[in-house]
Design an enzyme around this catalytic site. Sequence first.
Site, PDB file in Angstrom:
ATOM      1  CD  GLU A   1      -2.820   3.057  -5.695  1.00 23.22           C
ATOM      2  OE1 GLU A   1      -1.704   2.588  -5.446  1.00 23.22           O
ATOM      3  OE2 GLU A   1      -3.874   2.382  -5.660  1.00 23.22           O
TER       4      GLU A   1
ATOM      5  CG  HIS B   1      -2.658  -0.914  -7.196  1.00 25.07           C
ATOM      6  ND1 HIS B   1      -3.081  -0.189  -6.104  1.00 25.07           N
ATOM      7  CD2 HIS B   1      -2.711  -2.218  -6.809  1.00 25.07           C
ATOM      8  CE1 HIS B   1      -3.386  -1.017  -5.109  1.00 25.07           C
ATOM      9  NE2 HIS B   1      -3.171  -2.248  -5.512  1.00 25.07           N
TER      10      HIS B   1
ATOM     11  NE  ARG C   1      -4.222  -1.522   0.025  1.00 25.41           N
ATOM     12  CZ  ARG C   1      -4.298  -2.567  -0.788  1.00 25.41           C
ATOM     13  NH1 ARG C   1      -3.293  -2.866  -1.592  1.00 25.41           N
ATOM     14  NH2 ARG C   1      -5.393  -3.322  -0.791  1.00 25.41           N
TER      15      ARG C   1
END
Length: 318
Positions: free
Chosen positions: A266, A285, A237
Amino acid sequence: MKIVVLDGKTLNPGDNPWDEVAKLGELTVYDRTAPEEIVPRAKDAEIILTNKTPLTAQTLEQLPKLRFISVLATGYNIVDVQAAAQRGIVVSNVPVYATDSVAQFTFALLLELCHHVAAHDAAVKSGEWSSCPDFCFWKYPLVELAGKQMGIVGFGRIGRRVGELANAFGMKVVATDIIRTPEPGYQPFKWMDIDELFSTSDVVSLHCPQTADNVGMVNRELIGKMKKSAFLINTSRGGLIVEEDLAEALNTERIAGAAVDVVSTEPIKPDNPLLNAKNCIITPHIAWASLDARKRLMKATAENISAFIAGTPINVVS
């Protein structure tokens, strides 16, 4: 049961049908949902599926029919689980679906830091090899992993799989975790506290969940303990790292390189300091997103919903 998916695009961009979930209730799928759209779209939902669309305490208060949330991920910090519990809402996640994909991607990032494959490919295609007087050239130092130390922060399923791969590369593996589970079968392996792990490791890889207690734990002080030759990798994370501190360490060559698949906000903001940091690989990601992993995630989500409907919820985090 009315089931609403708030942000289904990443799980199923067209290659991973919702059929198993659709069998379990009246299903509505939204590709993505803005915060102000959550309540209008989900006001009648008894079950919500969310990946990265936040479900705050204030939002949950406005969803009186909601009884179950299944997070389309392993990390569940996107949901206020305490507020959910107070309202009798069960929250489940999917703890096992992307272990191999994330571990594999971790090494894809690490090997790119070690060999800069993309940069050398680009150099060849731009004519640098054909004009080179020697039979080979390299634009960056090339790093061998055998004998070096891999420090793993968070030694759960993914961290353990990364350790197995590191061991296969001939690396020494050390780990830190708030819970010290049984040691793996391979050697060498050693438990360390986080300060010692950061100061002695050649590679530090983050695999812990983000909690209120560890936000920003990888800061100037902790990074300052690392070797100048060390790499930092984050596929966990983004909020675990103070990005300004990491960018400063890279730009001053305090550490040799970093690779992150996650950032604090994000999609990434244009002013994120890591975008202009030296020797920093950033991917969007995607460590979790292989088709195989997404199919497992879909199947496990259907199992979560089915178990809740049957009165025996599984993978409960609240």
